[in-house]
Design an enzyme around this catalytic site. Structure first.
Site, PDB file in Angstrom:
ATOM      1  N   LEU A  28      -9.873   3.703   3.280  1.00 16.30           N
ATOM      2  CA  LEU A  28      -9.637   2.801   4.410  1.00 16.30           C
ATOM      3  C   LEU A  28     -10.533   3.047   5.616  1.00 16.30           C
ATOM      4  O   LEU A  28     -10.431   2.321   6.612  1.00 16.30           O
ATOM      5  CB  LEU A  28      -8.173   2.909   4.869  1.00 16.30           C
ATOM      6  CG  LEU A  28      -7.093   2.454   3.886  1.00 16.30           C
ATOM      7  CD1 LEU A  28      -5.714   2.598   4.519  1.00 16.30           C
ATOM      8  CD2 LEU A  28      -7.315   1.005   3.453  1.00 16.30           C
TER       9      LEU A  28
ATOM     10  N   ALA B  94     -10.564  -1.397   9.193  1.00 13.38           N
ATOM     11  CA  ALA B  94     -11.240  -2.690   9.031  1.00 13.38           C
ATOM     12  C   ALA B  94     -12.134  -2.690   7.796  1.00 13.38           C
ATOM     13  O   ALA B  94     -12.778  -3.693   7.500  1.00 13.38           O
ATOM     14  CB  ALA B  94     -12.065  -3.017  10.277  1.00 13.38           C
ATOM     15  N   HIS B  95     -12.195  -1.545   7.102  1.00 12.39           N
ATOM     16  CA  HIS B  95     -13.011  -1.429   5.889  1.00 12.39           C
ATOM     17  C   HIS B  95     -12.127  -0.886   4.772  1.00 12.39           C
ATOM     18  O   HIS B  95     -11.508   0.164   4.929  1.00 12.39           O
ATOM     19  CB  HIS B  95     -14.179  -0.451   6.088  1.00 12.39           C
ATOM     20  CG  HIS B  95     -15.018  -0.715   7.300  1.00 12.39           C
ATOM     21  ND1 HIS B  95     -15.681   0.282   7.984  1.00 12.39           N
ATOM     22  CD2 HIS B  95     -15.293  -1.865   7.955  1.00 12.39           C
ATOM     23  CE1 HIS B  95     -16.335  -0.230   8.997  1.00 12.39           C
ATOM     24  NE2 HIS B  95     -16.118  -1.541   9.007  1.00 12.39           N
ATOM     25  N   GLN B  96     -12.092  -1.587   3.673  1.00 13.62           N
ATOM     26  CA  GLN B  96     -11.330  -1.119   2.513  1.00 13.62           C
ATOM     27  C   GLN B  96     -12.267  -1.078   1.303  1.00 13.62           C
ATOM     28  O   GLN B  96     -13.054  -2.005   1.113  1.00 13.62           O
ATOM     29  CB  GLN B  96     -10.138  -2.032   2.224  1.00 13.62           C
ATOM     30  CG  GLN B  96      -9.162  -2.163   3.388  1.00 13.62           C
ATOM     31  CD  GLN B  96      -9.529  -3.268   4.356  1.00 13.62           C
ATOM     32  OE1 GLN B  96      -9.935  -4.355   3.936  1.00 13.62           O
ATOM     33  NE2 GLN B  96      -9.398  -3.025   5.645  1.00 13.62           N
TER      34      GLN B  96
END
Length: 748
Positions: free
Chosen positions: A501, A675-677
């Site tokens: 994440l 905000a990044h997966q």
């Protein structure tokens, strides 16, 4: 808000339909009392002389979140966006609070009074005592459901209060807090036709039905037959791509340009620059998964992922950073994936950067990036410029609500345009249900994928779609690809696990307007134009520090609530509160096997790196001239810096620890962000190591590929757009080559 006419879905305004939350009148009464406590009407004497003649500020201090229809809207948000278990708890507690005995059980002696009836229910308790009760719930360590319900109502209430708009797309609090919605127009004159117009099929309009959809599909050159028995439309193509973001957009373009007939499925809607309103509330609700209010099951992380044509590329912060050499080495050597040690991958990064118009510099930085740069320079820290997929002069602080100038080069204005120019068709407003899998005898893969079934989100369209293809690509992102694969019957244990994440913690600093060399407001200017890397003694990057985009509603909802008075005082400073975040390349991981059900645990090393990054962010804010700095810890952990001794400041920074989330047993907790997966369907050298092989093909199902962030073998530690697009480019090139060796295209 004056200006052009934005898309109806993005302009907000008063509700046209009735409420469906199902709350009883007694539940709403208790909820209204909590909302009033969070945002209370304050007496005139609480307003400073400086602001006493400002009518907007006077009205803001008088305003209350108990005013109709706010409690009903909060209930609606809870039911439609909250985790079901948390909503159940909230309704139970609201019901108990409507009774005197229940209030006594949950609030203790604070519900007592000297007068009859001696015990009050929650809504009858004085505002002062209710505030003490909410503070106690926030610190609750044993009856955790009270803390969970407090956090849930607090976030939904404050988000709605500062995001709501009237028929003029205005909010009564914005003038008081100095917030201005971006009203700039597109850089170029509007085209007569939207970029994807000739290749897009939309179902957003109410008058769409089965007949009109069939005609539209045929008009776009698709082979469509009607299956009356199963109430579906069968579509035949060469390649179907589920998702249109960084992975899906690139795959569609590469495969369509190779001569394949491509169909793209996207559950979100299609918007162009002229459609975007930059209004936080409706934009978040329409352009993000779960309306931007998605959390992990334990509520520790707020998780942001795009949901529109263009996916995350339509709402991301434009940062274009190539995959670090150390990460490529790790994937090539440790994970044994040759792709990431190849010249093909490096060439793909160059091609991706060229197609999305990456520029290396920024003509004018916004307030928060000025703060980051100045603080680093004053401390002697290295600060680097961040490349972006925008022109160098792009000065937009609201690209996270869609780029209204049209300067940002997301897939919706680049790769998907290429795809459509080569005959691809994009079906917007359709949600994939299952991949069509059949037994695959005499093959190393036990199953074969023949396509995908999908349902229109417009209820007037009753027929499902069954899309048959030679190659099926899942590109719905790390949160949705695994649940889709699992619900289709795939069982590889790597599907839905190894979820990374890029955990984020925020620091903030208040810098008054009179610090004149730092111009602008927190919501103005390019979102990420500078970066500082926190490096250990052995030269390893422990964290990166960048600046976020956070509108007033998201800021108020996420920031620690100390009291109603403190909330309003703080929001007056919103425009000059600079925020920086520390992001780490996480070694810990989580899982997402059912849609919307995200689990995640930080590793011990992640916590140490976050602590180091958060402390560094605070030092940078102080060095930039902040008069007050703090973190997002639940108790409002902060310190005034003006005139402070160096040793006192270091003592404060040294006290910074990484606390748990709201479901932890500690007295203090914090909100984490992602905000990044990535990684939830990772590539592996063998089926024991990953869900897909080096070619992006499922180890279990022939003809089923994955082209999104979920295939990345691990976290990367930086903004992942270039990495995802480059990986998708390489995978889709291999798919195109394999299809050319296959039978001729199904297109007539």
């Amino acid at each position: 808000m004056k200006g052009r006419e934005s898309h109806p879905l993005l302009i907000g305004g008063r509700r046209a339909s009735s409420y469906s939350h199902g709350f009883s009148s007694s539940e709403i009464e208790s909820l209204a009392a909590i909302c009033q406590t969070l945002v209370p009407p304050l007496p005139p004497e609480t307003i400073t002389k400086q602001h006493s003649h400002n009518q907007a500020i006077v009205s803001f201090y008088k305003a209350s979140a108990s005013q109709h229809p706010i409690p009903h809207e909060v209930a609606e948000l809870m039911v439609t966006r909250g985790q079901p278990q948390a909503v159940f708890l909230a309704r139970l507690i609201l019901t108990l609070l409507s009774f005197r005995l229940g209030t006594l059980l949950l609030c203790g002696y604070l519900c007592f009074d000297w007068n009859w009836p001696f015990i009050h229910n929650f809504s009858e308790i004085s505002l002062e005592k209710r505030e003490k009760i909410l503070k106690k719930w926030s610190r609750e360590r044993y009856l955790l459901p009270l803390r969970v319900v407090f956090v849930m109502i607090k976030m939904f209430c404050l988000f709605y209060f500062f995001a709501r708009t009237d028929e003029k797309s205005e909010n009564p609090a914005w003038e008081a807090i100095g917030y201005r919605v971006d009203t700039r127009e597109p850089s170029n004159k509007p085209r007569g036709e939207r970029p994807l117009q000739k290749g897009i099929v939309e179902t957003v309009h109410e008058n769409e039905n089965d007949h009109s959809l069939f005609q539209c599909l045929v008009d776009h050159g698709l082979q469509v037959t009607v299956d009356h028995e199963h109430n579906l439309f069968e579509i035949k193509c060469d390649v179907v791509v589920v998702g249109s973001g960084c992975g899906g957009g690139v795959a569609a373009a590469v495969l369509a340009s190779s001569g394949q007939k491509v169909v793209v499925l996207e559950k979100g809607n299609y918007f162009v620059a002229e459609d975007y309103s930059s209004l936080e509330g409706p934009s978040m609700l329409e352009l993000y998964e779960s309306g931007g209010l998605l959390s992990t099951l334990d509520g520790k992380f707020m998780v942001f992922a795009g949901s529109a044509v263009g996916g995350g590329s339509a709402v991301n912060w434009s940062a274009c950073i190539e995959t670090p050499d150390s990460v490529l080495r790790d994937w090539f050597v440790e994970h044994k994936i040759p792709l990431f040690g190849s010249l093909d991958y490096r060439a793909a990064m160059d091609k991706v950067s060229k197609r999305i118009g990456v520029t290396e510099h920024c003509t004018e930085e916004g307030f928060q990036n000025q703060v980051l740069r100045k603080g680093c320079e004053n401390l002697g820290f290295k600060v680097e410029s961040v490349a972006r997929n925008t022109p160098e002069e792009h000065y937009c602080g609201s690209c996270n609500y869609g780029c209204r100038t049209g300067d940002k080069k997301g897939t919706d204005v680049t790769w998907l345009v290429d795809a459509v120019d080569n005959g691809a068709v994009i079906l917007a407003g359709f949600k994939a249900e299952k991949f069509i899998l059949v037994d695959n005898k005499d093959s190393i893969r036990s199953k074969k994928c023949l396509g995908v079934t999908a349902t229109a989100l417009n209820k007037n369209v009753t027929r499902k779609l069954q899309i048959k293809a030679k190659a099926t690509i899942s590109a719905c992102g790390s949160l949705l690809t695994p649940p889709l694969m699992i619900s289709s019957g795939l069982e590889n244990p790597n599907i839905g696990t190894n979820l990374h994440l890029h955990p984020v913690l925020l620091a903030w600093g208040y810098i008054p307007d009179h610090v004149s060399e730092l111009k602008g407001k927190t919501f103005e200017g390019g979102i990420i134009t500078s970066i500082h890397k926190v490096v250990s003694e052995d030269s390893k990057v422990q964290a990166i520090i960048e600046s976020p985009a956070m509108g007033p509603a998201s800021f108020a909802a996420s920031f620690p609530w100390i009291s109603g008075r403190e909330l309003k005082d703080r929001m007056l400073r919103y425009g000059r509160i600079a925020q920086l975040f520390a992001l780490v390349r996480d070694q810990g991981s989580g899982e997402v096997k059912v849609e919307g059900k995200i689990k995640y645990r930080l590793s011990k090393n992640d916590k140490e790196n976050l602590k180091t990054g958060l402390r560094q962010a605070l030092r940078i804010l102080v060095a930039a001239g902040a008069e007050e700095v703090g973190t997002y810890r639940s108790d409002g952990h902060r310190i005034r810096c003006k005139g402070i001794k160096e040793e006192d400041l270091e003592e404060f920074i040294g006290s910074i620890e990484v606390v748990g989330g709201m479901a932890s047993r500690g007295e203090h907790w914090s909100v984490y962000f992602s905000a990044h997966q990535m990684g939830s369907c990772r590539m592996g050298a063998t089926e024991e190591d990953g869900a897909v092989d080096e070619n992006g093909e499922s180890w279990e199902a022939e003809g089923l590929f994955v082209c999104d962030g979920s295939v990345l073998p691990s976290a990367i530690g930086i903004n992942p757009m270039i990495t995802i697009e480059s990986t998708s480019y390489c995978i889709s090139k291999k798919i195109a080559d394999s299809l050319k060796k296959d039978i001729p295209s199904t297109e007539n």
